[in-house]
Structure formats: structure tokens, C-alpha cells
Scaffold this motif. Sequence first.
Motif, short mmCIF file in Angstrom:
data_model
loop_
_atom_site.label_atom_id
_atom_site.label_comp_id
_atom_site.label_asym_id
_atom_site.label_seq_id
_atom_site.Cartn_x
_atom_site.Cartn_y
_atom_site.Cartn_z
N TYR A 60 0.82 -1.21 0.00
CA TYR A 60 0.00 0.00 0.00
C TYR A 60 0.86 1.26 0.00
CZ TYR A 60 -4.24 -2.72 0.58
OH TYR A 60 -5.27 -3.60 0.37
N VAL A 61 1.98 1.24 0.68
CA VAL A 61 2.89 2.40 0.65
C VAL A 61 3.37 2.62 -0.78
CG1 VAL A 61 5.19 3.20 1.35
CG2 VAL A 61 3.62 2.25 3.06
N VAL A 62 3.79 1.56 -1.45
CA VAL A 62 4.26 1.68 -2.84
C VAL A 62 3.11 2.16 -3.74
CG1 VAL A 62 5.13 0.38 -4.82
CG2 VAL A 62 6.10 0.00 -2.56
N ALA A 63 1.91 1.60 -3.55
CA ALA A 63 0.77 1.96 -4.39
C ALA A 63 0.42 3.44 -4.24
CB ALA A 63 -0.45 1.10 -4.03
N PHE A 64 0.31 3.92 -3.01
CA PHE A 64 -0.05 5.33 -2.81
C PHE A 64 1.08 6.26 -3.26
CE2 PHE A 64 -3.26 3.51 0.13
CZ PHE A 64 -4.37 4.05 -0.50
N TRP A 65 2.33 5.84 -3.06
CA TRP A 65 3.46 6.63 -3.56
C TRP A 65 3.36 6.75 -5.08
CZ3 TRP A 65 7.21 4.60 -6.86
CH2 TRP A 65 8.21 5.50 -7.21
N ILE A 119 0.72 6.52 -6.99
CA ILE A 119 -0.42 7.36 -7.38
C ILE A 119 -0.10 8.83 -7.15
CG2 ILE A 119 -2.79 7.98 -6.77
CD1 ILE A 119 -3.23 4.93 -6.21
N PHE A 120 0.39 9.18 -5.96
CA PHE A 120 0.65 10.59 -5.66
C PHE A 120 1.79 11.15 -6.52
CE2 PHE A 120 -1.32 9.50 -1.40
CZ PHE A 120 -2.51 10.14 -1.70
N SER A 121 2.85 10.38 -6.71
CA SER A 121 3.94 10.88 -7.55
C SER A 121 3.47 11.00 -9.00
CB SER A 121 5.18 10.01 -7.44
OG SER A 121 4.96 8.72 -7.98
N GLY A 122 2.62 10.06 -9.44
CA GLY A 122 2.09 10.14 -10.80
C GLY A 122 1.24 11.38 -11.01
N ILE A 133 -2.93 2.16 -8.94
CA ILE A 133 -4.32 1.69 -8.87
C ILE A 133 -4.38 0.17 -9.03
CG2 ILE A 133 -6.55 1.74 -10.08
CD1 ILE A 133 -6.00 4.76 -10.60
N LEU A 134 -3.59 -0.38 -9.97
CA LEU A 134 -3.57 -1.83 -10.16
C LEU A 134 -3.07 -2.55 -8.89
CD1 LEU A 134 -2.25 -2.13 -13.83
CD2 LEU A 134 -4.59 -2.54 -12.98
N LEU A 135 -2.10 -1.96 -8.22
CA LEU A 135 -1.62 -2.55 -6.96
C LEU A 135 -2.75 -2.59 -5.92
CD1 LEU A 135 1.97 -1.10 -6.47
CD2 LEU A 135 1.35 -3.44 -7.09
N LEU A 136 -3.55 -1.51 -5.89
CA LEU A 136 -4.65 -1.47 -4.93
C LEU A 136 -5.76 -2.45 -5.30
CD1 LEU A 136 -4.95 2.39 -4.34
CD2 LEU A 136 -3.93 0.68 -2.82
N ILE A 137 -6.01 -2.63 -6.60
CA ILE A 137 -7.08 -3.53 -7.04
C ILE A 137 -6.69 -4.99 -6.84
CG2 ILE A 137 -8.35 -4.34 -9.08
CD1 ILE A 137 -8.25 -1.46 -10.14
N TRP A 138 -5.44 -5.33 -7.18
CA TRP A 138 -4.97 -6.72 -7.07
C TRP A 138 -3.73 -6.79 -6.19
CZ3 TRP A 138 -5.83 -5.45 -12.56
CH2 TRP A 138 -7.06 -5.91 -13.00
#
Length: 177
Positions: free
Chosen positions: A93-98, A100-103, A135-140
Motif C-alpha cells: 500500500y505504501v508503494v501503491a499510494f506513492w 499514485i501521488f507521484s504520478g 491503482i492496479l496494486l490497490l485492485i490486485w
Amino acid sequence: MDQLARIWWLILIRGIVAIIFGILALIWPAITLLVLVIFFGAYALVNGIFSIVAGIRHGSGSRAWLIISGVLGVLAGIVAFVWPGITSLALLYVVAFWAIFSGVSEIVAGIQMRKVIENEWMLIIGGVLSVIFGILLLIWPGAGLVTLVWLVGIFAIIYGITMVVLSFRVKKLPATA
């Protein structure tokens, strides 16, 4: 350069170990993930203990912050050992939100740079890809964890190959008088 040429074999061993680690990470991603979580837990625990000791020995105003940081580190280490699945999921989740926010920040920067530079669309596309990845990390999340381990494995193999090549180039360096 002469000293570097004499220890070329250390660079070679470093590269070989990285390649082996990368191959093992690709073959056994679940075990690799567990080992990474355990290493994180050990690091957090030891770092937390040292922070607590430093906080107790330190007499100034930052004492409380060192102790709080240490307690949080010890707790994070314990959580990693007791619930490795939750720890690996939290890392995802840390990687996923990072991502998304950096993107999003790259997209905004790309839009703002349209007046200043050409080909700003590359930054915007990079940002969009980063958001999609997050988003893909969060979904799967399950597939995301395996993918992260695979990326670490692939990186280790590529890094190891570069170290092996470097070692043979360093070995050929001329000795200086």
C-alpha cells in the motif's frame, strides 16, 4: 586504480551473489517476500532499540522524540514478525499510494511545463503510467506483491550482470607505478 584492479574478484562475487538472489527471488517469490519482511522486522526492531537507548542517554529536548521513534520501531518490528502478511500488504500500500501521488504530481508538472518545454507529454504519460500502476496494486494486492518481488529479482539479476562485467573490466586496468 591499482587497488581496484586487485580486488576485482570481490566485485565479481558481489555480482554473482546478486544474480543468484535474483534467480531465487523469481523462482520462490513467496519465500523471498517473507524474507524481506523478516529483514525489515529485524531492522525496525534493532533500530528501535538503539533509538530508545539513545533517547534514554540523551538529555536534551529531543529525548522524547527518540524514545517515541524507538518504541514505534520496536512495535513495527514485532508486527513484522507476528503478522508478516499484514506487513507485506502495508508495504504494498505504501508503494501503491506513492505511485499514485507521484504520478499525479508528474501529470500536474507536465501540464504546467507545456509553456516552457517541448515533449512535456512524456512526463504526463509517465505520470499516467505511475497512477495506473498504483491503482492496479490497490485492485490486485496479491498479484502486486508477487510483481514487486519479481521486480526486485529482475533488478538483482541485471545489477549482478553489470557487476560481473565491471569486475572483468576492472581486472584489466593497468597497474600504476
